[in-house]
Scaffold this motif. Structure first.
Motif, mmCIF file in Angstrom:
data_model
loop_
_atom_site.group_PDB
_atom_site.id
_atom_site.type_symbol
_atom_site.label_atom_id
_atom_site.label_comp_id
_atom_site.label_asym_id
_atom_site.label_seq_id
_atom_site.Cartn_x
_atom_site.Cartn_y
_atom_site.Cartn_z
ATOM 1 N N GLY A 34 0.823 -1.209 0.000
ATOM 2 C CA GLY A 34 0.000 0.000 0.000
ATOM 3 C C GLY A 34 0.851 1.250 0.000
ATOM 4 N N GLY A 35 1.958 1.224 0.740
ATOM 5 C CA GLY A 35 2.864 2.371 0.752
ATOM 6 C C GLY A 35 3.490 2.620 -0.596
ATOM 7 N N VAL A 36 3.907 1.545 -1.269
ATOM 8 C CA VAL A 36 4.494 1.705 -2.607
ATOM 9 C C VAL A 36 3.448 2.216 -3.590
ATOM 10 C CG1 VAL A 36 5.622 0.496 -4.511
ATOM 11 C CG2 VAL A 36 6.204 -0.088 -2.165
ATOM 12 N N ALA A 37 2.209 1.715 -3.468
ATOM 13 C CA ALA A 37 1.138 2.210 -4.340
ATOM 14 C C ALA A 37 0.870 3.692 -4.097
ATOM 15 C CB ALA A 37 -0.138 1.396 -4.103
ATOM 16 N N ALA A 38 0.952 4.131 -2.829
ATOM 17 C CA ALA A 38 0.772 5.559 -2.527
ATOM 18 C C ALA A 38 1.884 6.398 -3.145
ATOM 19 C CB ALA A 38 0.728 5.761 -1.009
ATOM 20 N N ALA A 99 7.709 -0.668 -14.928
ATOM 21 C CA ALA A 99 7.158 -1.909 -14.380
ATOM 22 C C ALA A 99 7.693 -3.121 -15.121
ATOM 23 C CB ALA A 99 5.636 -1.868 -14.443
ATOM 24 N N GLY A 100 7.745 -3.032 -16.449
ATOM 25 C CA GLY A 100 8.222 -4.170 -17.236
ATOM 26 C C GLY A 100 9.681 -4.478 -16.981
ATOM 27 N N LEU A 101 10.530 -3.444 -16.945
ATOM 28 C CA LEU A 101 11.959 -3.674 -16.706
ATOM 29 C C LEU A 101 12.191 -4.217 -15.294
ATOM 30 C CD1 LEU A 101 13.521 -0.495 -18.381
ATOM 31 C CD2 LEU A 101 13.500 -2.834 -19.257
ATOM 32 N N TRP A 288 19.782 0.172 -15.438
ATOM 33 C CA TRP A 288 19.720 0.205 -13.982
ATOM 34 C C TRP A 288 18.347 -0.112 -13.401
ATOM 35 C CZ3 TRP A 288 23.664 0.418 -10.586
ATOM 36 C CH2 TRP A 288 24.921 0.784 -11.092
ATOM 37 N N VAL A 289 17.253 0.099 -14.126
ATOM 38 C CA VAL A 289 15.929 -0.157 -13.546
ATOM 39 C C VAL A 289 15.782 -1.646 -13.224
ATOM 40 C CG1 VAL A 289 13.438 0.018 -13.882
ATOM 41 C CG2 VAL A 289 14.949 1.789 -14.786
ATOM 42 N N GLY A 290 16.126 -2.502 -14.177
ATOM 43 C CA GLY A 290 15.994 -3.941 -13.976
ATOM 44 C C GLY A 290 16.965 -4.510 -12.969
ATOM 45 N N LEU A 291 18.043 -3.789 -12.681
ATOM 46 C CA LEU A 291 19.006 -4.247 -11.685
ATOM 47 C C LEU A 291 18.695 -3.694 -10.300
ATOM 48 C CD1 LEU A 291 21.692 -5.655 -10.970
ATOM 49 C CD2 LEU A 291 22.864 -3.539 -11.618
ATOM 50 N N LEU A 292 18.400 -2.411 -10.232
ATOM 51 C CA LEU A 292 18.266 -1.734 -8.938
ATOM 52 C C LEU A 292 16.909 -1.973 -8.269
ATOM 53 C CD1 LEU A 292 19.480 0.295 -6.906
ATOM 54 C CD2 LEU A 292 18.439 2.120 -8.269
ATOM 55 N N VAL A 293 15.826 -1.831 -9.032
ATOM 56 C CA VAL A 293 14.493 -1.894 -8.417
ATOM 57 C C VAL A 293 14.218 -3.242 -7.744
ATOM 58 C CG1 VAL A 293 12.016 -1.802 -8.897
ATOM 59 C CG2 VAL A 293 13.544 -0.095 -9.884
ATOM 60 N N PRO A 294 14.558 -4.396 -8.347
ATOM 61 C CA PRO A 294 14.337 -5.653 -7.616
ATOM 62 C C PRO A 294 15.081 -5.721 -6.289
ATOM 63 C CG PRO A 294 14.679 -6.095 -9.942
ATOM 64 C CD PRO A 294 14.989 -4.644 -9.746
ATOM 65 N N HIS A 295 16.275 -5.122 -6.227
ATOM 66 C CA HIS A 295 17.000 -5.112 -4.950
ATOM 67 C C HIS A 295 16.251 -4.281 -3.911
ATOM 68 C CE1 HIS A 295 20.726 -7.262 -5.846
ATOM 69 N NE2 HIS A 295 20.623 -6.772 -7.071
ATOM 70 N N LEU A 296 15.751 -3.117 -4.321
ATOM 71 C CA LEU A 296 14.985 -2.292 -3.387
ATOM 72 C C LEU A 296 13.717 -3.014 -2.938
ATOM 73 C CD1 LEU A 296 15.294 1.191 -5.163
ATOM 74 C CD2 LEU A 296 16.448 0.463 -3.068
ATOM 75 N N ALA A 297 13.040 -3.664 -3.873
ATOM 76 C CA ALA A 297 11.819 -4.399 -3.525
ATOM 77 C C ALA A 297 12.125 -5.561 -2.593
ATOM 78 C CB ALA A 297 11.137 -4.898 -4.801
ATOM 79 N N LEU A 315 6.960 -0.464 -7.741
ATOM 80 C CA LEU A 315 8.125 0.372 -7.460
ATOM 81 C C LEU A 315 8.831 0.787 -8.753
ATOM 82 C CD1 LEU A 315 9.639 1.512 -5.009
ATOM 83 C CD2 LEU A 315 11.126 -0.496 -5.085
ATOM 84 N N GLY A 316 8.923 -0.139 -9.713
ATOM 85 C CA GLY A 316 9.542 0.198 -11.000
ATOM 86 C C GLY A 316 8.758 1.261 -11.742
ATOM 87 N N ALA A 317 7.427 1.151 -11.707
ATOM 88 C CA ALA A 317 6.590 2.160 -12.359
ATOM 89 C C ALA A 317 6.791 3.528 -11.713
ATOM 90 C CB ALA A 317 5.128 1.740 -12.279
ATOM 91 N N ALA A 318 6.794 3.570 -10.377
ATOM 92 C CA ALA A 318 6.970 4.852 -9.675
ATOM 93 C C ALA A 318 8.370 5.415 -9.908
ATOM 94 C CB ALA A 318 6.729 4.658 -8.178
ATOM 95 N N TYR A 319 9.359 4.542 -9.901
ATOM 96 C CA TYR A 319 10.747 5.001 -10.044
ATOM 97 C C TYR A 319 10.990 5.635 -11.414
ATOM 98 C CZ TYR A 319 15.824 4.712 -10.545
ATOM 99 O OH TYR A 319 17.141 5.004 -10.786
#
Length: 361
Positions: A34-38, A99-101, A288-297, A315-319
């Protein structure tokens, strides 16, 4: 009896196999998601309110309600044009590409059990780059360039898979990853050769601009072309989420638990490649999106793919939407997305290496 590739989760030594563990993680995961969606909603509002013609959240909500038949708010034609024809397609495209990456990166990292794997690892980005550069070099129209980028990404992965299947007697995952690195390097040299041969006044600037990544020229047609492959590719990742969790235990353990490892691996690779190629064909190379965002998630919700996938998607979509908003607002000239993602991603990734607490198991 072996399990099918979809359906209920098998009994595995996974973080979600224990009902008690699932109950313990349910509320924190829901709050985190919910926080990520916000954050994503905030990024959308910021994207619409930033630019030469800012749109307030009230105007955006009023137009959406009117389009859905839920209200009759008076919206100025200029505001409707900005939302519907200019900023809306760009915002949605940025969200889909991010989101896709991110989903592709999460799938690749889990499948190969390697935190350094990203959508580039199988040569997808390099193949798409060579296809697009060939299209620009041949002075083809934009739609044809995007089509060649899409085909180049898929062809590169096909070659990598063919190489991996031809080499037997070694670790198949290692062969696949090394094959991707080698093929990616070869395709990169092809891009370099075309840049050397390109017209320095027209073709070379266009090639360089595309390779740096940008969403400045996207329209509703690009968005319509991006939605089907991303949506279709997400379906098998969602259906196979439990099997991907089991495969993190290793091939032998997953096979013993009834998971058809080879089938799942091929389906996931094809789905992740399809998403990456579709994203790259529209946005250019955005690293970097496909590498970094999964680590943050993973830092937020842990390594279980059933939780990691939706978190990484949002998170990828927001980033990427936030990065795109920065790219078009930081200066008088729009900055390339690839430059900003690298500038932001490098220190964040180093911080994760130094202080990240959550492991892979």
């Amino acid at each position: 009896m072996p399990s099918s590739t979809t359906g209920s989760p098998p009994q595995a030594r996974s973080t979600l196999s224990s009902p008690a563990a699932a109950r313990r993680g349910e509320v924190p995961f829901a709050l985190t998601l919910g926080g990520v969606a916000a954050v994503l909603v905030a990024a959308v509002c910021a994207a619409f309110s930033t630019g030469a013609y800012p749109v307030t959240p009230g105007e955006l909500a009023g137009l959406l309600a009117a389009k859905l038949g839920l209200g009759n708010a008076a919206i100025a034609p200029a505001v409707e044009t900005v939302i519907w024809d200019i900023r809306g397609p760009r915002v949605l495209t940025a969200m889909l590409v991010g989101a896709g990456l991110a989903a592709s990166g999460a799938a690749y990292q889990g499948l190969f059990r390697n935190p350094l794997v990203s959508p580039d690892i199988l040569g997808v980005s390099s193949g798409a780059a060579l296809g697009a550069v060939l299209g620009i070099f041949a002075s083809l129209p934009v739609l044809a360039i995007q089509g060649m980028a899409f085909a180049g990404g898929l062809l590169a992965v096909g070659v990598v898979l063919a190489v991996a299947s031809a080499i037997r007697g070694r670790d198949p995952v290692l062969v696949l990853v090394l094959g991707g690195v080698v093929i990616g390097a070869l395709l990169g040299s092809g891009v370099a050769l075309l840049k050397y041969l390109a017209d320095p006044y027209n073709q070379l600037p266009a090639i360089t601009f595309w390779l740096l990544g940008s969403l400045s020229a996207v329209n509703r047609g690009d968005l319509a072309a991006l939605v089907p492959p991303v949506a279709v590719a997400l379906v098998p990742l969602v259906l196979l989420r439990w099997r991907l969790d089991v495969m993190t235990l290793g091939d032998e353990e997953a096979t013993a638990l009834g998971v058809p490892v080879r089938v799942v691996r091929i389906v996931v690779i094809v789905a992740a490649t399809l998403m990456t190629a579709a994203a790259v064909s529209v946005s250019g190379i955005v690293g970097w999106v496909g590498l970094l965002v999964p680590h943050l998630a993973r830092l937020m919700v842990g390594p279980a793919f059933v939780r990691l996938l939706p978190t990484a998607v949002l998170l990828g979509a927001a980033y990427l939407l936030a990065v795109d908003t920065l790219a078009r607002s930081l200066g008088p000239v729009e900055l390339p997305l690839g430059v900003l993602t690298a500038v932001i991603g490098t220190p964040v990734f180093l911080w994760l290496l130094a202080f990240g607490k959550r492991g892979w198991s």
